[in-house]
Design an enzyme around this catalytic site. Structure first.
Site: not given
Length: 442
Positions: A53, A205, A386
């Site tokens: 980020g 995740c 994902c």
């Protein structure tokens, strides 16, 4: 399989390969034409963290600001491609495939301070650094990433990964490598009890605990001794995945593959020497289970420097643990000169690299608008993705947003189907696309 089915499969495979070869992997997975108008300013923008980020925003802003100053605070010299750690822990990738020098991505026209944030004072627009310096800012981007709270599990620490049958893909690249080794050792014994866990908090995740279970099952089956291994999955709640259809799929697949599911069980203690794990149940009672291998997923939160500051959420379900931002604009709810991106923010989803790809242009455009006193033009729909590995060689591309509806990017990939195509996407193509995001090109 019918002739039509074979033809459709081959067409999808050929189209995927043609797109990857002809357009380039980064172009396939990312958008173009992202350059916008430059903004003249004297403002000082401080970016805390140069993970996915922070680096993505730094590169984007460095191309758009004229006359301003950008400072990036990041202690690490090495950038880790963390989406690859599950492949390392599963024995598919070599560890060195997941590292690059941070200098490879850092824009040349920023000030890079090799330290980390120790404290935030948003009322005075300052950040105290671990090296003793104090930084003042006009605008702040918080991209610190996430904190792994192994110590909240009694008897557990990150140093134990790789010992006493303990694995954890989250600990570090070295921890992922040691997790691979301890799984190898467990399989070599020819049998025993394996335990896989999830955390009672949001995690980065969120599919990784499931991926580690599925890849390990794949390896157990390949050993020819699957029936000699017991595999249990302990979840702190009633679900295994936030997207409803995928949640049902995973539960059914676990049942089909002989994984015993234990819901409303939270890992609260571990005795490494005895190889025992203690779980607290919904009614407050505890049970202790022996294991030969255990995959530990620690509770997670924003780093303490954020948690102990006025930047932290003060109300709602993110109170005390996550950066307080508007989940659509990614602007802080109380300090309009502050924006957040990535794992640190309080949002229902979004702790994936794919989320950062979606958030980076939103943070950039909204920050530039704030500098000019304009309304914030961009809103985030919660997009996350994902590539859910269901066995070594197969995966599903699960993409969705805040409303939990599927948001598929590729018309030839069915989000409800396991395929070689999605496995190849994960194994071969997402990494160069990730680096394009870091460089501000996507």
């Amino acid at each position: 399989m019918s002739r039509n089915q074979v033809s459709s499969h081959d067409l999808s495979r050929r189209r995927f390969l043609q797109l990857g070869a002809g357009a380039g992997t980064a172009a396939l997975l990312t958008s173009t034409g992202l350059q916008g108008q430059t903004v003249n300013t004297r403002a000082h923008v401080v970016i805390i963290g140069a993970g996915a980020g922070g680096m993505a925003v730094a590169n984007r802003l460095s191309d758009r600001l004229r006359g301003g100053r950008i400072t990036v605070v990041e202690a690490r010299e090495v950038h880790h491609y963390q989406p690859g750690w599950t492949l390392v822990a599963s024995g598919v990738w070599n560890p060195d495939k997941t590292t690059r020098p941070n200098s490879q991505f850092m824009p040349p026209n920023v000030d890079w301070i090799r330290s980390s944030a120790a404290a935030f004072d948003p009322d005075n627009r300052t950040v105290d650094l671990a090296n003793g310096d104090r930084l003042s800012y006009d605008y702040l981007v918080v991209a610190t990433g996430i904190q792994l709270n192994y110590e909240q599990i009694e008897g557990m620490s990150a140093d134990l990964v790789g010992q006493h049958g303990i694995g954890s893909v989250y600990a570090s690249l070295e921890g992922a490598t040691r997790t691979r080794d301890v799984i190898d050792q467990w399989i070599a014994t020819g049998g025993g009890q394996g335990i896989f866990t999830h955390a009672p908090t949001p995690v980065k995740c969120a599919g990784a605990p499931l991926k580690m279970t599925f890849t390990t099952l794949s390896r157990l089956e390949a050993s020819g001794k699957r029936d000699s291994f017991d595999v249990d999955f302990f979840a702190p709640g009633g679900g295994l995945f936030s997207q409803p259809w995928v949640n049902d799929f995973v539960k059914q697949r676990f049942d089909e593959q002989g994984v015993q599911r234990h819901h409303f069980h939270t890992l609260t203690a571990i005795s490494p020497q005895d190889q025992q794990a203690t779980f607290t149940q919904q009614d407050g009672s505890s049970i202790t289970r022996d294991y030969d291998f255990i995959h530990v997923v620690p509770p997670m939160s924003a780093p303490d420097a954020v948690r102990n500051s006025d930047l932290i959420a003060k109300e709602g379900k993110f109170t005390g643990n996550w950066l307080d931002v508007d989940i659509y604009t990614l602007q802080h709810n109380r300090y309009p000169e502050v924006f957040g991106i990535g794992d640190v923010i309080g949002a229902p989803l979004n702790k994936t690299a794919a989320s950062v790809k979606a958030q980076a242009p939103i943070v950039t455009e909204n920050l530039l608008a704030a500098m000019q006193g304009k309304p914030l033009p961009r809103k985030h729909n919660g997009y996350t993705s994902c590539p859910l590995i269901t066995s070594i060689g197969k995966a599903m591309l699960v993409e969705f947003g805040y409303d939990l509806e599927f948001l598929p990017s590729f018309p030839f990939i069915d989000p409800k189907e396991e395929s070689w195509v999605t496995w190849t996407l994960k194994d071969k193509m997402l990494q160069p696309a990730y680096y394009a995001v870091l460089e501000g090109q996507a």
